[in-house]
Design a protein around this motif. Structure first.
Motif, PDB file in Angstrom:
ATOM      1  N   GLN A   1       9.674  -9.788  -6.732  1.00 52.97           N
ATOM      2  CA  GLN A   1       9.554  -9.717  -5.179  1.00 52.97           C
ATOM      3  C   GLN A   1       9.320 -10.771  -4.336  1.00 52.97           C
ATOM      4  N   PHE A   2       8.801 -11.987  -4.704  1.00 54.39           N
ATOM      5  CA  PHE A   2       8.819 -13.107  -4.059  1.00 54.39           C
ATOM      6  C   PHE A   2      10.420 -13.442  -3.989  1.00 54.39           C
ATOM      7  N   ASN A   3      11.179 -13.466  -4.878  1.00 58.85           N
ATOM      8  CA  ASN A   3      12.397 -13.904  -4.944  1.00 58.85           C
ATOM      9  C   ASN A   3      13.282 -13.127  -3.951  1.00 58.85           C
ATOM     10  N   LYS A   4      12.810 -11.956  -3.589  1.00 61.26           N
ATOM     11  CA  LYS A   4      13.668 -10.997  -2.778  1.00 61.26           C
ATOM     12  C   LYS A   4      12.909 -11.430  -1.449  1.00 61.26           C
ATOM     13  N   ALA A   5      11.718 -12.282  -1.329  1.00 59.83           N
ATOM     14  CA  ALA A   5      11.119 -12.343  -0.100  1.00 59.83           C
ATOM     15  C   ALA A   5      10.491 -10.948   0.505  1.00 59.83           C
ATOM     16  N   ASN A   6      10.118 -10.297  -0.522  1.00 57.68           N
ATOM     17  CA  ASN A   6       9.023  -9.335  -0.230  1.00 57.68           C
ATOM     18  C   ASN A   6       7.622  -9.782  -0.528  1.00 57.68           C
ATOM     19  N   TYR A   7       7.176 -10.442   0.460  1.00 59.92           N
ATOM     20  CA  TYR A   7       5.922 -11.336   0.073  1.00 59.92           C
ATOM     21  C   TYR A   7       4.826 -10.353  -0.034  1.00 59.92           C
ATOM     22  N   ASN A   8       4.783  -9.357   0.895  1.00 58.88           N
ATOM     23  CA  ASN A   8       3.397  -8.706   0.566  1.00 58.88           C
ATOM     24  C   ASN A   8       3.393  -7.694  -0.477  1.00 58.88           C
ATOM     25  N   GLU A   9       4.525  -7.390  -1.180  1.00 63.57           N
ATOM     26  CA  GLU A   9       4.695  -6.803  -2.491  1.00 63.57           C
ATOM     27  C   GLU A   9       4.142  -7.885  -3.527  1.00 63.57           C
ATOM     28  N   ALA A  10       4.771  -9.251  -3.572  1.00 64.00           N
ATOM     29  CA  ALA A  10       4.475 -10.299  -4.420  1.00 64.00           C
ATOM     30  C   ALA A  10       2.947 -10.542  -4.418  1.00 64.00           C
ATOM     31  N   LYS A  11       2.601 -10.515  -2.986  1.00 66.85           N
ATOM     32  CA  LYS A  11       1.008 -10.696  -2.935  1.00 66.85           C
ATOM     33  C   LYS A  11       0.109  -9.770  -3.692  1.00 66.85           C
ATOM     34  N   LYS A  12       0.493  -8.347  -3.723  1.00 67.80           N
ATOM     35  CA  LYS A  12      -0.028  -7.339  -4.380  1.00 67.80           C
ATOM     36  C   LYS A  12      -0.235  -7.758  -6.099  1.00 67.80           C
TER      37      LYS A  12
ATOM     38  N   LYS B   1      -6.764 -23.235  -0.035  1.00 68.77           N
ATOM     39  CA  LYS B   1      -7.947 -22.803  -0.717  1.00 68.77           C
ATOM     40  C   LYS B   1      -7.487 -22.292  -2.205  1.00 68.77           C
ATOM     41  N   LEU B   2      -6.238 -21.769  -2.286  1.00 65.44           N
ATOM     42  CA  LEU B   2      -5.864 -21.436  -3.468  1.00 65.44           C
ATOM     43  C   LEU B   2      -5.276 -22.673  -4.449  1.00 65.44           C
ATOM     44  N   PHE B   3      -4.626 -23.408  -3.761  1.00 63.22           N
ATOM     45  CA  PHE B   3      -4.004 -24.509  -4.338  1.00 63.22           C
ATOM     46  C   PHE B   3      -5.173 -25.442  -5.091  1.00 63.22           C
ATOM     47  N   GLN B   4      -6.322 -25.624  -4.294  1.00 69.28           N
ATOM     48  CA  GLN B   4      -7.299 -26.273  -4.619  1.00 69.28           C
ATOM     49  C   GLN B   4      -8.194 -25.530  -6.096  1.00 69.28           C
ATOM     50  N   GLN B   5      -7.891 -24.400  -5.594  1.00 68.87           N
ATOM     51  CA  GLN B   5      -8.522 -23.460  -6.978  1.00 68.87           C
ATOM     52  C   GLN B   5      -7.943 -23.744  -8.159  1.00 68.87           C
ATOM     53  N   VAL B   6      -6.639 -23.770  -8.277  1.00 66.90           N
ATOM     54  CA  VAL B   6      -5.593 -24.082  -9.443  1.00 66.90           C
ATOM     55  C   VAL B   6      -5.968 -25.500  -9.992  1.00 66.90           C
ATOM     56  N   ILE B   7      -6.200 -26.505  -9.011  1.00 68.92           N
ATOM     57  CA  ILE B   7      -6.615 -28.011  -9.549  1.00 68.92           C
ATOM     58  C   ILE B   7      -7.821 -27.844 -10.252  1.00 68.92           C
TER      59      ILE B   7
ATOM     60  N   ALA C   1      -0.256 -17.442 -11.464  1.00 66.07           N
ATOM     61  CA  ALA C   1      -0.358 -16.404 -10.282  1.00 66.07           C
ATOM     62  C   ALA C   1      -1.105 -17.081  -9.191  1.00 66.07           C
ATOM     63  N   LEU C   2      -2.270 -17.780  -9.527  1.00 68.65           N
ATOM     64  CA  LEU C   2      -2.923 -18.464  -8.282  1.00 68.65           C
ATOM     65  C   LEU C   2      -1.975 -19.518  -7.468  1.00 68.65           C
ATOM     66  N   LEU C   3      -1.219 -20.243  -8.238  1.00 68.07           N
ATOM     67  CA  LEU C   3      -0.046 -21.065  -7.635  1.00 68.07           C
ATOM     68  C   LEU C   3       0.902 -20.168  -6.871  1.00 68.07           C
ATOM     69  N   LYS C   4       1.497 -19.207  -7.217  1.00 68.94           N
ATOM     70  CA  LYS C   4       2.274 -18.409  -6.703  1.00 68.94           C
ATOM     71  C   LYS C   4       1.611 -17.725  -5.566  1.00 68.94           C
ATOM     72  N   GLN C   5       0.393 -17.104  -5.726  1.00 68.83           N
ATOM     73  CA  GLN C   5      -0.340 -16.606  -4.374  1.00 68.83           C
ATOM     74  C   GLN C   5      -0.470 -17.521  -3.544  1.00 68.83           C
ATOM     75  N   GLY C   6      -0.666 -18.842  -3.859  1.00 73.84           N
ATOM     76  CA  GLY C   6      -0.800 -19.732  -2.675  1.00 73.84           C
ATOM     77  C   GLY C   6       0.293 -19.994  -1.760  1.00 73.84           C
ATOM     78  N   THR C   7       1.588 -19.825  -2.705  1.00 71.77           N
ATOM     79  CA  THR C   7       2.910 -20.069  -2.123  1.00 71.77           C
ATOM     80  C   THR C   7       3.124 -19.097  -1.325  1.00 71.77           C
ATOM     81  N   VAL C   8       2.966 -17.363  -1.731  1.00 72.85           N
ATOM     82  CA  VAL C   8       2.988 -16.721  -0.752  1.00 72.85           C
ATOM     83  C   VAL C   8       2.336 -16.448   0.545  1.00 72.85           C
ATOM     84  N   LEU C   9       0.851 -16.835   0.505  1.00 73.35           N
ATOM     85  CA  LEU C   9       0.242 -16.985   1.786  1.00 73.35           C
ATOM     86  C   LEU C   9       0.991 -17.884   2.410  1.00 73.35           C
ATOM     87  N   GLN C  10       1.407 -19.133   1.836  1.00 71.61           N
ATOM     88  CA  GLN C  10       1.909 -20.142   2.974  1.00 71.61           C
ATOM     89  C   GLN C  10       3.290 -19.568   3.563  1.00 71.61           C
ATOM     90  N   LYS C  11       3.856 -18.804   2.869  1.00 71.90           N
ATOM     91  CA  LYS C  11       4.964 -18.338   3.471  1.00 71.90           C
ATOM     92  C   LYS C  11       4.644 -17.272   4.401  1.00 71.90           C
TER      93      LYS C  11
END
Length: 245
Positions: free
Chosen positions: A171-182, A219-225, A200-210
């Motif tokens: 879903q992220f690749n299709k730019a359906n960010y809300n579905e990807a977030k879910k 916050k999520l990127f820091q959580q991954v680290i 998943a944490l990293l990708k979720q951070g990227t989704v929120l950035q988008k």
């Protein structure tokens, strides 16, 4: 009077001789060199940014491939365990048959065992088919309903968090960010021990950035680290934080 006039002329000539002469052509060359140097620095900076992005993309691909390798390794262990259990069960039943007092005594048939084992294989085959639509056949649109059907048919499968992760990625690749977030959120909240949690944490951070939520993304990127300091996901999260400033 004549001597005074000559003295004045002499002094004036000496002053003119000592006055500096500005070479306009040299100044123009210096300005041109400075301009070229600025352009070179800008071009080099742009090239470095592009190179860093390519490195980030490659690290993401390596991370995903590593995840696939872990999945296959885990699946192989599960198959070996199932085969071992099957052999033990067969030996137990053969032993029961040998110890039976009469051949007419009712005995457990093999059919329930075959059905149970067949069900497990069906689960693996369904998951493999969905994954192969991505990795081998590149049929990304077809992979989405395949994973959705897998989740519906096998809600207790060990591959459910992986299926949600793949759906989030598709879903992220299709730019359906809300579905990807879910779907990424499902992995994070419902399967904290999943091997896909860091990704998943990293990708979720990227989704929120988008989606423009920079604070939540940081916050999520820091959580991954914090949770996975030695992982590829942590390396990518650090890069994301630098880009966010």
């Amino acid at each position: 009077m004549r001597l005074s006039l000559l003295a004045v002329l002499f002094v004036a000539g000496a002053s003119n001789a000592d006055a500096p002469v500005t070479d306009l052509s040299t100044t123009g060359q210096l300005n041109e060199q400075v301009t070229q140097l600025k352009r070179l620095i800008q071009a080099r900076g742009a090239a470095q940014v592009n190179l860093q992005q390519q490195i980030n993309d490659l690290q993401e691909e390596v991370s995903e491939l590593r995840g696939v390798t872990e999945e296959h390794s885990y699946k192989l262990d599960q198959i070996v365990d199932r085969q071992r259990e099957l052999y033990i069960e067969i030996e137990r039943r053969l032993s029961n048959l040998q110890q039976a007092p009469a051949p007419t005594q009712p005995e457990i048939t093999e059919q329930p065992l075959v059905q149970e084992y067949g069900g497990s294989l069906g689960e693996n085959e369904a998951y493999d088919q969905a994954v192969n639509l991505i990795l081998k056949e590149r049929r990304y649109d077809d992979a989405i309903p395949a994973f959705q059907k897998f989740i519906e048919q096998f809600p207790s499968s060990i591959y459910i968090p992986n299926a949600h992760y793949w759906l989030g990625q598709l879903q992220f690749n299709k730019a359906n960010y809300n579905e990807a977030k879910k779907h990424f959120g499902e992995v994070i909240s419902s399967y904290p021990d999943s091997t896909k949690r860091s990704d998943a944490l990293l990708k979720q951070g990227t989704v929120l950035q988008k989606l423009g939520d920079t604070a939540a993304a940081k916050k999520l990127f820091q959580q991954v680290i914090a949770e996975f300091p030695e992982s590829n996901s942590a390396t990518l999260a650090k890069s994301r934080l630098v880009n966010l400033g």
